[in-house]
Design an enzyme around this catalytic site. Structure first.
Site, PDB file in Angstrom:
ATOM      1  N   CYS A 291       0.803  -1.223   0.000  1.00 26.66           N
ATOM      2  CA  CYS A 291       0.000   0.000   0.000  1.00 26.66           C
ATOM      3  C   CYS A 291       0.837   1.276   0.000  1.00 26.66           C
ATOM      4  O   CYS A 291       0.296   2.373  -0.173  1.00 26.66           O
ATOM      5  CB  CYS A 291      -0.927   0.000   1.208  1.00 26.66           C
ATOM      6  SG  CYS A 291      -1.889  -1.513   1.367  1.00 26.66           S
TER       7      CYS A 291
ATOM      8  N   HIS B 220      -3.032   7.985   5.689  1.00 27.70           N
ATOM      9  CA  HIS B 220      -3.272   6.670   5.100  1.00 27.70           C
ATOM     10  C   HIS B 220      -4.712   6.260   5.394  1.00 27.70           C
ATOM     11  O   HIS B 220      -5.417   5.770   4.511  1.00 27.70           O
ATOM     12  CB  HIS B 220      -2.273   5.662   5.667  1.00 27.70           C
ATOM     13  CG  HIS B 220      -2.292   4.338   4.990  1.00 27.70           C
ATOM     14  ND1 HIS B 220      -2.153   4.192   3.632  1.00 27.70           N
ATOM     15  CD2 HIS B 220      -2.432   3.074   5.477  1.00 27.70           C
ATOM     16  CE1 HIS B 220      -2.201   2.920   3.303  1.00 27.70           C
ATOM     17  NE2 HIS B 220      -2.380   2.218   4.410  1.00 27.70           N
TER      18      HIS B 220
ATOM     19  N   GLU C 269      -1.827   5.417  13.485  1.00 27.71           N
ATOM     20  CA  GLU C 269      -1.431   6.581  12.696  1.00 27.71           C
ATOM     21  C   GLU C 269      -1.677   7.873  13.473  1.00 27.71           C
ATOM     22  O   GLU C 269      -0.869   8.804  13.427  1.00 27.71           O
ATOM     23  CB  GLU C 269      -2.191   6.589  11.370  1.00 27.71           C
ATOM     24  CG  GLU C 269      -1.586   7.512  10.338  1.00 27.71           C
ATOM     25  CD  GLU C 269      -2.240   7.414   8.967  1.00 27.71           C
ATOM     26  OE1 GLU C 269      -1.705   8.032   8.036  1.00 27.71           O
ATOM     27  OE2 GLU C 269      -3.280   6.732   8.824  1.00 27.71           O
TER      28      GLU C 269
ATOM     29  N   LYS D  32      -9.623   8.104   1.277  1.00 26.20           N
ATOM     30  CA  LYS D  32     -10.111   6.730   1.098  1.00 26.20           C
ATOM     31  C   LYS D  32     -11.576   6.618   1.490  1.00 26.20           C
ATOM     32  O   LYS D  32     -12.244   5.661   1.099  1.00 26.20           O
ATOM     33  CB  LYS D  32      -9.265   5.749   1.917  1.00 26.20           C
ATOM     34  CG  LYS D  32      -7.860   5.511   1.382  1.00 26.20           C
ATOM     35  CD  LYS D  32      -7.138   4.447   2.189  1.00 26.20           C
ATOM     36  CE  LYS D  32      -5.730   4.181   1.668  1.00 26.20           C
ATOM     37  NZ  LYS D  32      -4.793   5.289   1.948  1.00 26.20           N
TER      38      LYS D  32
ATOM     39  N   HIS E 248      -9.662   2.039  -0.948  1.00 24.73           N
ATOM     40  CA  HIS E 248      -8.209   1.867  -0.874  1.00 24.73           C
ATOM     41  C   HIS E 248      -7.701   1.318  -2.206  1.00 24.73           C
ATOM     42  O   HIS E 248      -7.897   0.152  -2.537  1.00 24.73           O
ATOM     43  CB  HIS E 248      -7.872   0.919   0.265  1.00 24.73           C
ATOM     44  CG  HIS E 248      -6.419   0.842   0.613  1.00 24.73           C
ATOM     45  ND1 HIS E 248      -5.410   1.302  -0.212  1.00 24.73           N
ATOM     46  CD2 HIS E 248      -5.787   0.345   1.717  1.00 24.73           C
ATOM     47  CE1 HIS E 248      -4.251   1.095   0.354  1.00 24.73           C
ATOM     48  NE2 HIS E 248      -4.446   0.528   1.528  1.00 24.73           N
TER      49      HIS E 248
ATOM     50  N   PHE F 260       1.566  -3.282   4.103  1.00 22.95           N
ATOM     51  CA  PHE F 260       1.865  -4.583   4.681  1.00 22.95           C
ATOM     52  C   PHE F 260       3.373  -4.841   4.563  1.00 22.95           C
ATOM     53  O   PHE F 260       4.004  -4.502   3.567  1.00 22.95           O
ATOM     54  CB  PHE F 260       1.113  -5.685   3.935  1.00 22.95           C
ATOM     55  CG  PHE F 260      -0.328  -5.852   4.348  1.00 22.95           C
ATOM     56  CD1 PHE F 260      -0.934  -5.028   5.271  1.00 22.95           C
ATOM     57  CD2 PHE F 260      -1.099  -6.874   3.785  1.00 22.95           C
ATOM     58  CE1 PHE F 260      -2.258  -5.195   5.641  1.00 22.95           C
ATOM     59  CE2 PHE F 260      -2.428  -7.059   4.143  1.00 22.95           C
ATOM     60  CZ  PHE F 260      -3.005  -6.217   5.068  1.00 22.95           C
TER      61      PHE F 260
END
Length: 415
Positions: free
Chosen positions: A167, A306, A317, A339, A344, A403
């Site tokens: 991502c 994010h 975050e 998002k 996403h 990830f």
């Protein structure tokens, strides 16, 4: 070596809220939701999720590809090429005319690559045998082919670096392109990412690790920082930016959208899917990026987070922003997750969110986090709920967490 300034002179997008910059910009301003119910994917049984961020009305030939190239390209590569066509046209660059081909680069990645081709050709092998596998299978599948096809299209003979970091892919791609231009390795680079993994296999894989929202309501599925959040919404598309050395852009009279001013890159080194709980490594990437950008206390900061809408990401975050900025400055920052509108876009997410950040600086409005209604005590900052704000920020920071623990942060500065 003298450090050089880097600016954005072109942008292009294929996304769930628009297949060009003007439509995408309008979607951000009005808080449009591009998430919809999934249809036509029940060949392998009932899906465990119900919504996705799909690209609509996509016609690659109408957007500039020839029919032969379309046939030989996976959907992710078509998305990438069409977004790049827009970005290069927006920039006005032409290799051999106003930029030397060997000074023109491509840094374009994909988190997953040609998943649709992989699924189709696996089915062919099982049903018809190995001899029936397409000779185009590998060139269509490999995740670097988007970059290769773009380089061929635009005769970009300079550095070419296809990044793969889940991502964080396209934020890393933009950050590394920024560094390459800053330190003299190129004069301009097409940078970004593309993804087309909204398939039963992709949806099933992410759903079975409990990462996806199971909502049946598209308007209540992607809920970043909201107490009700229950996972992210898979989406698709591509986003490209043309980064260019400032002097080169000025000399040819290019329109400058924003300056790329800082880049942070760290790894959690903690878990293959979960973020480091204390947020320290994400905070380090934020700090690196802001320091390189010359951000000072008192300047107006917009953060495109994010903000996936998963339980862990959003609170970790939030903690990272507090660590990097300090509690007081973190509460002054204005944060949103686009998002909430797009879903996403995986490997394309970071570049799409940098485009949103560049638009915010250039046009003087901050996109909202739509759907936000119920605050979470562990996510207690200003997330620009529901409605865009007409505010001129000085800096815009975009963060991406992938990830594997990959953290990428790019900071833009208003010109």
């Amino acid at each position: 070596m003298k450090e050089r300034r880097v600016v954005i002179t072109g942008m292009g997008i294929i996304s769930p809220i628009g297949n060009d910059i003007d439509t995408f910009k309008a979607g951000l301003a009005e808080g449009r939701c591009g998430i919809s119910l999934i249809e036509g994917m029940d060949e392998y049984g009932e899906l465990p999720v119900h919504v996705a961020g799909r690209v609509k009305d996509f016609d690659p030939v109408a957007l500039g590809m020839d029919a032969g190239s379309v046939r030989r390209s996976d959907l992710f590569s078509r998305f990438a090429t069409c977004a790049a066509i827009q970005a290069v046209a927006d920039s006005g660059l032409e290799a051999g005319a106003n930029i030397a081909p060997d000074r023109f680069g491509v840094y374009v990645g994909s988190g997953i690559g040609g998943m649709q081709t992989f699924v189709q050709q696996t089915k062919t092998m099982i049903e018809e045998g190995v001899s029936r596998i397409s000779p185009h299978f590998i060139p269509m599948l490999i995740s670097n082919i988007g970059a290769g096809n773009i380089a061929i299209r635009f005769n970009a003979q300079g550095p070419c670096l296809p990044v793969v970091s889940a991502c964080s892919t396209s934020t890393h791609a933009v950050g590394e392109a920024f560094r390459a231009i800053k330190y003299g390795q190129a004069d301009a680079i097409i940078a970004g990412g593309s993804e087309a993994a909204v398939t039963p296999l992709g949806l099933g894989g992410f759903a079975n690790i409990k990462a996806l929202s199971t909502s049946t309501d598209p308007l209540q599925a992607s809920l970043p920082f909201d107490r009700r959040r229950g996972g992210f919404v898979m989406a698709e598309g591509a986003a490209m930016l043309v980064l260019e050395e400032y002097g080169h852009a000025v000399k040819r009279g290019a329109d400058i959208i924003a300056e790329v001013a800082g880049y942070g890159n760290t790894c959690d080194a903690y878990h293959y899917t979960a973020p480091r709980p204390d947020g320290t490594t994400t905070a380090a990437a934020v700090t690196q990026s802001l320091e390189e950008a010359g951000f000072e206390t008192g300047k107006m900061l917009y953060i495109n987070a994010h903000g996936t809408g998963t339980l862990l990401n959003d609170k970790c975050e939030t903690a990272a922003f507090k660590l990097a900025l300090g509690e007081t400055e973190a509460r002054k920052a204005m944060i949103s997750s686009t998002k909430s509108m797009t879903g996403h876009m995986i490997g394309a997410a970071g570049a799409a969110e940098l485009i949103a950040s560049a638009i915010a600086l250039h046009d003087g409005f901050l996109p909202p986090t739509i759907g936000y209604a119920e605050p979470d005590p562990e996510c207690d900052l200003d997330y620009i709920p529901v409605t865009a704000r007409q505010i001129q920020a000085d800096f815009a920071l975009s963060s991406s967490l992938g990830f594997g623990g990959h953290n990428a942060v790019v900071t833009l500065k208003r010109i």
